[in-house]
Design a protein around this motif. Sequence first.
Motif, short mmCIF file in Angstrom:
data_model
loop_
_atom_site.label_atom_id
_atom_site.label_comp_id
_atom_site.label_asym_id
_atom_site.label_seq_id
_atom_site.Cartn_x
_atom_site.Cartn_y
_atom_site.Cartn_z
N SER A 32 0.85 -1.19 0.00
CA SER A 32 0.00 0.00 0.00
C SER A 32 0.88 1.24 0.00
CB SER A 32 -0.91 0.00 1.23
OG SER A 32 -0.15 0.28 2.39
N PRO A 33 0.31 2.41 -0.29
CA PRO A 33 1.09 3.66 -0.23
C PRO A 33 1.69 3.90 1.16
CG PRO A 33 -0.97 4.03 -1.39
CD PRO A 33 -1.03 2.63 -0.83
N GLU A 34 1.06 3.34 2.19
CA GLU A 34 1.58 3.49 3.56
C GLU A 34 2.69 2.48 3.87
OE1 GLU A 34 -1.85 2.99 3.02
OE2 GLU A 34 -2.16 5.15 2.89
N GLY A 35 2.98 1.59 2.92
CA GLY A 35 4.04 0.62 3.12
C GLY A 35 3.59 -0.72 3.67
N GLU A 36 2.28 -0.92 3.85
CA GLU A 36 1.78 -2.19 4.36
C GLU A 36 1.77 -3.23 3.25
OE1 GLU A 36 -2.09 -1.45 5.94
OE2 GLU A 36 -1.38 0.01 7.40
N VAL A 37 2.25 -4.41 3.57
CA VAL A 37 2.28 -5.51 2.61
C VAL A 37 0.99 -6.32 2.76
CG1 VAL A 37 3.48 -7.62 1.92
CG2 VAL A 37 4.79 -5.63 2.68
N SER A 38 0.39 -6.64 1.63
CA SER A 38 -0.83 -7.46 1.67
C SER A 38 -0.76 -8.51 0.57
CB SER A 38 -2.07 -6.60 1.50
OG SER A 38 -2.06 -5.98 0.24
N GLU A 39 -1.51 -9.57 0.76
CA GLU A 39 -1.59 -10.63 -0.23
C GLU A 39 -3.03 -10.76 -0.70
OE1 GLU A 39 1.79 -13.89 0.78
OE2 GLU A 39 -0.15 -14.14 1.73
N LEU A 40 -3.18 -10.90 -1.99
CA LEU A 40 -4.50 -11.12 -2.58
C LEU A 40 -4.51 -12.49 -3.24
CD1 LEU A 40 -5.04 -7.65 -4.25
CD2 LEU A 40 -6.09 -8.49 -2.14
N PRO A 41 -5.49 -13.33 -2.91
CA PRO A 41 -5.54 -14.64 -3.53
C PRO A 41 -5.83 -14.52 -5.02
CG PRO A 41 -7.45 -14.31 -2.11
CD PRO A 41 -6.56 -13.12 -1.94
N GLY A 42 -5.14 -15.34 -5.81
CA GLY A 42 -5.33 -15.36 -7.26
C GLY A 42 -5.97 -16.67 -7.70
N THR A 43 -5.55 -17.15 -8.86
CA THR A 43 -6.15 -18.34 -9.43
C THR A 43 -5.81 -19.60 -8.65
OG1 THR A 43 -4.28 -18.64 -10.91
CG2 THR A 43 -6.14 -17.37 -11.76
N GLN A 44 -6.68 -20.58 -8.76
CA GLN A 44 -6.47 -21.87 -8.13
C GLN A 44 -6.27 -22.94 -9.20
OE1 GLN A 44 -9.86 -22.57 -5.58
NE2 GLN A 44 -8.95 -21.40 -3.92
N GLU A 45 -5.50 -23.97 -8.86
CA GLU A 45 -5.26 -25.10 -9.75
C GLU A 45 -5.42 -26.39 -8.96
OE1 GLU A 45 -1.37 -25.11 -11.44
OE2 GLU A 45 -1.59 -23.09 -12.28
N LEU A 46 -5.98 -27.39 -9.62
CA LEU A 46 -6.03 -28.74 -9.06
C LEU A 46 -5.04 -29.59 -9.85
CD1 LEU A 46 -9.89 -29.15 -8.84
CD2 LEU A 46 -8.33 -29.11 -6.89
N ARG A 47 -4.25 -30.41 -9.14
CA ARG A 47 -3.33 -31.31 -9.80
C ARG A 47 -3.12 -32.56 -8.96
NH1 ARG A 47 1.98 -27.61 -8.91
NH2 ARG A 47 0.92 -25.66 -9.19
N LEU A 48 -2.69 -33.60 -9.64
CA LEU A 48 -2.28 -34.81 -8.94
C LEU A 48 -0.89 -34.59 -8.36
CD1 LEU A 48 -3.41 -37.59 -11.44
CD2 LEU A 48 -4.58 -36.82 -9.37
N ILE A 49 -0.46 -35.49 -7.50
CA ILE A 49 0.86 -35.42 -6.89
C ILE A 49 1.95 -35.35 -7.97
CG2 ILE A 49 2.54 -36.71 -5.48
CD1 ILE A 49 0.35 -35.53 -3.79
N ASP A 50 1.74 -36.06 -9.09
CA ASP A 50 2.76 -36.07 -10.16
C ASP A 50 2.68 -34.84 -11.06
OD1 ASP A 50 0.56 -36.54 -11.82
OD2 ASP A 50 1.14 -38.59 -12.33
N GLY A 51 1.79 -33.89 -10.74
CA GLY A 51 1.70 -32.63 -11.47
C GLY A 51 0.69 -32.60 -12.60
N ARG A 52 0.07 -33.73 -12.93
CA ARG A 52 -0.92 -33.73 -14.01
C ARG A 52 -2.13 -32.89 -13.62
NH1 ARG A 52 -2.52 -39.47 -15.46
NH2 ARG A 52 -2.08 -39.85 -13.27
N PRO A 53 -2.67 -32.11 -14.56
CA PRO A 53 -3.80 -31.23 -14.25
C PRO A 53 -5.09 -32.00 -14.04
CG PRO A 53 -3.28 -31.11 -16.58
CD PRO A 53 -2.23 -31.97 -15.95
N VAL A 54 -5.89 -31.47 -13.12
CA VAL A 54 -7.17 -32.07 -12.76
C VAL A 54 -8.24 -30.99 -12.88
CG1 VAL A 54 -8.47 -33.11 -10.84
CG2 VAL A 54 -6.08 -33.72 -11.19
N GLY A 55 -9.40 -31.39 -13.40
CA GLY A 55 -10.54 -30.47 -13.51
C GLY A 55 -11.55 -30.73 -12.41
N TYR A 56 -12.30 -29.70 -12.08
CA TYR A 56 -13.32 -29.74 -11.04
C TYR A 56 -14.66 -30.07 -11.69
CZ TYR A 56 -16.37 -27.88 -7.35
OH TYR A 56 -17.33 -27.72 -6.39
N ILE A 57 -15.35 -31.10 -11.20
CA ILE A 57 -16.70 -31.40 -11.67
C ILE A 57 -17.70 -30.91 -10.65
CG2 ILE A 57 -18.33 -33.23 -12.25
CD1 ILE A 57 -15.95 -34.77 -13.46
N ASP A 58 -17.55 -31.36 -9.40
CA ASP A 58 -18.33 -30.83 -8.29
C ASP A 58 -17.50 -31.00 -7.03
OD1 ASP A 58 -18.83 -33.44 -7.13
OD2 ASP A 58 -20.56 -33.70 -8.45
#
Length: 75
Positions: A32-58
């Motif tokens: 911020s202009p006052e120097g405060e650090v903040s975090e904003l959540p962005g995109t989410q990803e689902l993956r298997l342990i081996d890194g393969r992408p997973v889609g959300y059904i429900d």
Amino acid sequence: MPMRHLVTYECADDFGRRHDVQLWQDFNTGRSPEGEVSELPGTQELRLIDGRPVGYIDERTFQVLDDDTILRRVD
């Protein structure tokens, strides 16, 4: 944007084989202009342990995107 692991879901396919699906999320860090650090959540990803992408059904069902395997939560 660092990715953080949020949760792991224990799942099984139609043959009873177990798979762990991990939920990862990007976080954007800013100051911020006052120097405060903040975090904003962005995109989410689902993956298997081996890194393969997973889609959300429900909330209890997922799909491995490279081979269309359906996974259901067992927890």
